[in-house]
Design an enzyme around this catalytic site. Sequence first.
Site, PDB file in Angstrom:
ATOM      1  N   GLU A  48      27.198 -33.354  13.954  1.00  0.00           N
ATOM      2  CA  GLU A  48      27.607 -32.235  14.623  1.00  0.00           C
ATOM      3  C   GLU A  48      29.214 -32.325  14.562  1.00  0.00           C
ATOM      4  OE1 GLU A  48      25.645 -34.191  15.925  1.00  0.00           O
ATOM      5  OE2 GLU A  48      23.880 -32.884  16.796  1.00  0.00           O
ATOM      6  N   PHE A 110      17.089 -35.060  30.951  1.00  0.00           N
ATOM      7  CA  PHE A 110      17.052 -35.808  29.550  1.00  0.00           C
ATOM      8  C   PHE A 110      18.001 -34.869  28.567  1.00  0.00           C
ATOM      9  CE2 PHE A 110      15.323 -35.288  25.163  1.00  0.00           C
ATOM     10  CZ  PHE A 110      15.688 -36.707  24.648  1.00  0.00           C
ATOM     11  N   GLN A 111      19.052 -35.450  28.082  1.00  0.00           N
ATOM     12  CA  GLN A 111      20.164 -34.913  27.335  1.00  0.00           C
ATOM     13  C   GLN A 111      21.193 -33.859  28.070  1.00  0.00           C
ATOM     14  OE1 GLN A 111      18.220 -33.563  23.229  1.00  0.00           O
ATOM     15  NE2 GLN A 111      18.520 -35.593  22.550  1.00  0.00           N
ATOM     16  N   LYS A 160      19.381 -23.871  28.583  1.00  0.00           N
ATOM     17  CA  LYS A 160      17.890 -23.543  27.792  1.00  0.00           C
ATOM     18  C   LYS A 160      17.139 -22.139  28.812  1.00  0.00           C
ATOM     19  CE  LYS A 160      13.760 -25.487  25.792  1.00  0.00           C
ATOM     20  NZ  LYS A 160      13.795 -24.624  24.472  1.00  0.00           N
TER      21      LYS A 160
END
Length: 563
Positions: A48, A110-111, A160
């Site tokens: 990235e 998560f993440q 998201k």
Amino acid sequence: MLGADIVVKFLIKQKIKYIFGYPGGSVLDIYDSIKRIGKIKHILVRHEQAAIHMADGYARSTGKIGVALVTSGPGATNSITGIATAYMDSIPIIIISGQVDYSLIGNDAFQECDMIGISRPIVKHSFLIKNTSEIYKTFKKSFYIATSGRHGPVVIDIPKNVLSNNIKKKYFFIKKNNIKLNKKETVKKEKIKKIFKKLQKSKKPIIYVGGGIISSESSKYLLLLLKKLNFPITTSLMGLGSISGRHEQCLGMLGMHGTYEANMAMHNSDIILAIGVRFDDRTTNNISKYCPNSEIIHIDIDPTSISKTVKSNIYIIGDAKNVIKKIIKILEIKKYKNNIKKWWEKIQSWRKINSLKYKKSSRKIKPQYVIETVWKITKGNSYIASDVGQHQMFTALYYSFEKPRQWINSGGLGTMGFGLPAALGVKLAFPKKNVICITGDGSIQMNIQELSTAKQYKIPILIINLNNSVLGMVRQWQDINYSSRYSQSYMKSLPNFSKLVKSYGHIGIRVHKKKELYNIIKYALKKTKKELVFLDIEVDASEHVYPMQIKGLGMNNMILKKC
Ligand SMILES: Cc1ncc(C[n+]2csc(CCOP(=O)(O)OP(=O)(O)O)c2C)c(N)n1
């Protein structure tokens, strides 16, 4: 409409040609939209950090916004060095980062990572989008912020669920941008008159320009100003190319590795007309000893740059182009006249020292000679992206840039690993131009995986590795300040670069004969019409970059050669 589709359609509407990125769970909706909608080309990087440098290289060379897309958590944290690099050099990029569902934020999901918090000190602005209906407006604002006033990176963090939500409202485009972030600048006439008087009276003037000239597209007007004033001019590292390095009034770069004539002229001047510069410590040396007899006129778009490190006597906050135009106008109206013949004579005597001379007779290939050869072949008409180290300084000093936006380097942050991905971004923007990445054996290994990206998308650049088998700039400092105690500056297990490059599917050539250099570079440039070529050039490892200012002293205290 789906949140992710709004993002992609907005980018298409803004005529964004490329997105540089890497997928992951939280941004898969955007990736799906990119695939379904088409029209926009996504470049899949291998790390990235490189995505941000590519977007950055694209932005530096075109003057347009670069866009990068990363996933939440590790994707976002990997982007940080790239964002800081762009921030330090005021480069307009948009970083879209995925985030966990809005309801999960703060749960160590998560993440999950607090991208807004982590990136806050290194962005011009950031947004966390909470609702799908806010996407369009937020993007519009972000584009405006990145390119208005002092340019810079903007992070847009999108959960998201915001991307996967469907909103019923018909998708709409706002035509007018009704954001009022900056008041329109007004350049007061009295200030321009005051500047005129100072310039007219000056006996030892100098113009000092930086990256602000390039981002405001002021070069053409700077040239007119130079003609009218007949002053000497010097540029910062970021200002290289704002005026042709071969212009007779140009004294070259100033600062830590600046030319003798540039630093001496600055130190002995009575007026410094500084435009689009921030008086970075690499250019000033010790501020308490800085240019003792100079009055400073500072023109900059960013109010926080005024008197930040060096006190200005007169300042104007405004777009460099507008202010320069106004100065030119008053010079014409009031019929500017000045006699600085003696000052020029003094400057010519400093020039005669020829502070860039080096031993040409050596059998070893000198790094300076490589850069001079590249210049001879390309005639200063190439895009040059560099990494960070001695090779960067040799390039800045020995490649005479002709035009703005040709010199792509990490000036403020000094990021090793910048060169290769940035050069790939430039080549995508200008597929028909020569794009050369000048790097070192340390720097190239920081993002060497992008050779794979270059293969996938057939991006044929020329890479010149000034291979001295050491972290040259570190070693130079250890020579000068630590009695040559070389702590960790040797790379004892360097790869065979040409073999490595071949394994990525490119052309790799090792060069160790001085007499072959010219023809090999010529051949390589021809080859890069179609293929990426990597020249691994064995250069003299004992070479230092000179001139070099003596730390803690004034602009005029320099070492000119190895003692
Ligand atoms: C990411 C990063 N880590 C460390 C540094 C500190 N640093 C500046 S120059 C340099 C050495 C660069 O070596 P190389 O790329 O081989 O170039 P050379 O100086 O030999 O031309 C280092 C380690 C840096 N600028 N960036």
